[in-house]
Design a protein around this motif. Structure first.
Motif, PDB file in Angstrom:
ATOM      1  N   ALA A  36      -0.445 -13.926  -0.977  1.00  0.00           N
ATOM      2  CA  ALA A  36      -0.074 -12.839  -0.154  1.00  0.00           C
ATOM      3  C   ALA A  36       1.133 -12.158  -0.417  1.00  0.00           C
ATOM      4  N   MET A  37       2.093 -12.614  -0.720  1.00  0.00           N
ATOM      5  CA  MET A  37       3.535 -12.151  -1.158  1.00  0.00           C
ATOM      6  C   MET A  37       3.148 -11.338  -2.449  1.00  0.00           C
ATOM      7  N   GLY A  38       2.432 -11.974  -3.499  1.00  0.00           N
ATOM      8  CA  GLY A  38       1.977 -11.129  -4.728  1.00  0.00           C
ATOM      9  C   GLY A  38       1.448 -10.092  -4.364  1.00  0.00           C
ATOM     10  N   GLY A  39       0.372 -10.057  -3.355  1.00  0.00           N
ATOM     11  CA  GLY A  39      -0.477  -8.756  -2.959  1.00  0.00           C
ATOM     12  C   GLY A  39       0.389  -7.728  -2.454  1.00  0.00           C
ATOM     13  N   PHE A  40       1.375  -8.062  -1.531  1.00  0.00           N
ATOM     14  CA  PHE A  40       2.318  -6.963  -1.130  1.00  0.00           C
ATOM     15  C   PHE A  40       3.230  -6.343  -1.660  1.00  0.00           C
ATOM     16  N   ARG A  41       3.563  -7.289  -3.259  1.00  0.00           N
ATOM     17  CA  ARG A  41       4.401  -6.303  -3.980  1.00  0.00           C
ATOM     18  C   ARG A  41       3.659  -5.620  -5.112  1.00  0.00           C
ATOM     19  N   GLN A  42       2.271  -5.670  -5.011  1.00  0.00           N
ATOM     20  CA  GLN A  42       1.393  -4.962  -5.714  1.00  0.00           C
ATOM     21  C   GLN A  42       1.161  -3.434  -5.362  1.00  0.00           C
ATOM     22  N   THR A  43       1.692  -3.159  -4.152  1.00  0.00           N
ATOM     23  CA  THR A  43       1.338  -1.782  -3.283  1.00  0.00           C
ATOM     24  C   THR A  43       1.908  -0.909  -4.299  1.00  0.00           C
ATOM     25  N   SER A  44       1.290   0.519  -4.168  1.00  0.00           N
ATOM     26  CA  SER A  44       1.770   1.489  -5.114  1.00  0.00           C
ATOM     27  C   SER A  44       2.878   2.248  -4.429  1.00  0.00           C
ATOM     28  N   LEU A  45       4.070   2.034  -5.221  1.00  0.00           N
ATOM     29  CA  LEU A  45       5.428   2.992  -4.808  1.00  0.00           C
ATOM     30  C   LEU A  45       5.297   4.222  -4.634  1.00  0.00           C
ATOM     31  N   GLU A  46       4.248   4.826  -5.187  1.00  0.00           N
ATOM     32  CA  GLU A  46       4.191   6.385  -5.123  1.00  0.00           C
ATOM     33  C   GLU A  46       3.877   6.580  -3.692  1.00  0.00           C
ATOM     34  N   ILE A  47       2.652   5.937  -3.286  1.00  0.00           N
ATOM     35  CA  ILE A  47       2.029   5.981  -1.934  1.00  0.00           C
ATOM     36  C   ILE A  47       3.111   5.457  -0.716  1.00  0.00           C
ATOM     37  N   LYS A  48       3.700   4.434  -1.046  1.00  0.00           N
ATOM     38  CA  LYS A  48       4.917   4.095  -0.321  1.00  0.00           C
ATOM     39  C   LYS A  48       5.887   5.149  -0.008  1.00  0.00           C
ATOM     40  N   GLN A  49       6.323   5.993  -1.043  1.00  0.00           N
ATOM     41  CA  GLN A  49       7.464   6.773  -0.975  1.00  0.00           C
ATOM     42  C   GLN A  49       6.782   8.022  -0.334  1.00  0.00           C
ATOM     43  N   TYR A  50       5.530   8.226  -0.385  1.00  0.00           N
ATOM     44  CA  TYR A  50       4.873   9.407   0.299  1.00  0.00           C
ATOM     45  C   TYR A  50       4.810   9.283   1.926  1.00  0.00           C
ATOM     46  N   MET A  51       4.534   7.796   2.144  1.00  0.00           N
ATOM     47  CA  MET A  51       4.674   7.756   3.654  1.00  0.00           C
ATOM     48  C   MET A  51       5.910   7.683   4.273  1.00  0.00           C
ATOM     49  N   LEU A  52       6.832   7.380   3.468  1.00  0.00           N
ATOM     50  CA  LEU A  52       8.395   7.243   3.898  1.00  0.00           C
ATOM     51  C   LEU A  52       8.673   8.758   4.274  1.00  0.00           C
ATOM     52  N   MET A  53       8.441   9.637   3.230  1.00  0.00           N
ATOM     53  CA  MET A  53       8.670  10.945   3.261  1.00  0.00           C
ATOM     54  C   MET A  53       8.097  11.492   4.445  1.00  0.00           C
ATOM     55  N   ALA A  54       6.935  11.112   4.754  1.00  0.00           N
ATOM     56  CA  ALA A  54       5.992  11.567   5.949  1.00  0.00           C
ATOM     57  C   ALA A  54       6.549  11.163   7.317  1.00  0.00           C
ATOM     58  N   GLY A  55       7.551  10.060   7.404  1.00  0.00           N
ATOM     59  CA  GLY A  55       8.111   9.795   8.664  1.00  0.00           C
ATOM     60  C   GLY A  55       7.526   8.215   9.173  1.00  0.00           C
ATOM     61  N   ALA A  56       6.649   7.747   8.219  1.00  0.00           N
ATOM     62  CA  ALA A  56       6.168   6.369   8.586  1.00  0.00           C
ATOM     63  C   ALA A  56       7.060   5.261   8.770  1.00  0.00           C
ATOM     64  N   THR A  57       6.918   4.504   9.942  1.00  0.00           N
ATOM     65  CA  THR A  57       7.755   3.485  10.254  1.00  0.00           C
ATOM     66  C   THR A  57       7.558   2.307   9.137  1.00  0.00           C
ATOM     67  N   ARG A  58       8.484   1.306   9.293  1.00  0.00           N
ATOM     68  CA  ARG A  58       8.315   0.105   8.237  1.00  0.00           C
ATOM     69  C   ARG A  58       7.162  -0.716   8.747  1.00  0.00           C
TER      70      ARG A  58
END
Length: 253
Positions: A138-160
């Protein structure tokens, strides 16, 4: 069914060839059945003596499933906590590694001393062998998340929490199911080991009784039952993965 046959006929043919060689060698060398029984003898014992091992099999299945569910739940919870709380992974991860360096066969007698001969020490043994593969996967799967999509969601105002539930958790499912499949086979092994310590029923008890009375055919019956049970657990998790991961991907489109 055609696809399953195309993929499965080769290992089936190899297995049948091995059994035929085994049968022929035992008969040709006239090996005593108490030393190495022929596959036909093992099959005969499995079909005629099911009343003896069926209660043991049911007990092991219940114990393995319960321990598997507890161990995987704890494994997922630990992985989520280590992922969401900064700094905890560096502090706790070495302890997780150490927990797997203690041989279960050594720890199990201590659990019996501390918790008695009930179900609790057996469930602890299965939990210990099941939670670690799930946590790491599970920890390995969490780290494999796309950083680009994560940054896009942060820019859109998504919470942690939103990033975790909408992005990281769905993306971790393929890796998580890899850990679940490993733990599914480990749960059967853990159940049998825990039954050796002091149980009234279970495949481990059936195997111990058969070994002490030199009924090697029954020992092999127990071995094949453990193998079949592990394969069935593995296939069940695999079928669940195909259904759930496909559903998750459709939701993410």
């Amino acid at each position: 069914m055609g696809a399953i046959w195309r993929k499965g006929w080769r290992p089936t043919a190899v297995l049948l060839a091995l059994l035929i060689i085994w049968e022929g060698a035992v008969r040709l060398l006239k090996t005593p059945s108490w030393l190495l029984p022929a596959p036909s003898t093992i099959f005969e014992e499995a079909t005629t003596g099911y009343e003896r091992y069926l209660p043991h099999l049911q007990s092991t299945i219940g114990l393995a499933i319960t321990g598997f569910l507890i161990g995987c739940s704890i494994g997922i919870l630990v992985a989520v906590i280590l992922h969401l709380l900064p700094g905890t992974q560096e502090a706790v991860y070495p302890l997780l590694i150490l927990s797997q360096n203690i041989p279960i066969i050594v720890l199990a007698p201590l659990l019996v001393i501390w918790f008695g001969f009930g179900s609790l020490p057996k469930l602890i043994v299965i939990t210990l062998v099941c939670f670690f593969p799930v946590t790491i996967a599970a920890m390995g799967g969490f780290r494999q998340t796309s950083l680009e999509i994560k940054q896009y969601m942060l820019m859109a105002g998504a919470t942690r929490l939103q990033i975790f539930t909408k992005l990281e958790w769905p993306h971790s499912l393929p890796a998580l199911f890899s850990g679940l499949k490993i733990s599914a086979t480990y749960s059967v092994m853990g159940a049998v080991i825990s039954e050796w310590l002091g149980a009234k029923k279970g495949i481990g008890v059936y195997m111990t009784l058969a070994s002490s009375s030199f009924r090697t055919d029954r020992v092999f019956v127990a071995i094949f039952l453990i193998m079949i049970l592990s394969m069935l657990f593995f296939l069940l998790i695999q079928l669940t993965e195909k259904w759930l991961v496909r559903w998750t991907r459709e939701e993410m489109k």
